[in-house]
Design a protein around this motif. Sequence first.
Motif: not given
Length: 210
Positions: A108-115
Amino acid sequence: MGLFGRKNDSAQTSTSAATATATATATVDPALAALTGEYTIDPAHSTISFTVRHAMVTNVRGTFTEHEGSLSLDGTDPTASSALIEVAIASVDTGIADRDGHLRSADFFDAETFPKMSFRSTAVEQLDAETYRLTGDLSIKDVTRPLTIDLEFNGSATDVYGNERVGFEGSATILRSDWGLTWNAALETGGVMVSDKVKLSFDISAIKKA
């Protein structure tokens, strides 16, 4: 009179435009003019949330518990007002830890790459006395697309600590696939696990800077 004024018709002649501007200036509501200034969004009294259909039969609701932003309000020329909101993706909270972890993942959001997710306004128009349309750019992951949010101005007040506050609430509906959020799973009975359509909701309280 609401917070935001209507834009002049581009087809007006320069004479008519000048007359309209002079009239608008002369009839500016002093209470609205007093709202002019820079504001900081109060995360403790603001909510940014979403609703999405799950398994075709029910809704899942969630919030982003960490966010910040600012408003620049011009009570004498509301079309010059603007807004900026930034949301910490890792703060997503649907009440289920495993589901929240999946939303943060690369599916989904890939929070580690796109915080962060952000919205920056580009224009404001009035729809009626208290309802406004805020247009801007919504950035999720590495995709930026236009978003229109219909907002209601809830008014202004001075709280018990002497802070001058303004409040807005509004919503918008997006297709998550437009921002690259395409993960899904097919159901045996037909349909998919997560709908493409997502409703975003905003309940904002902002404090005027000294």
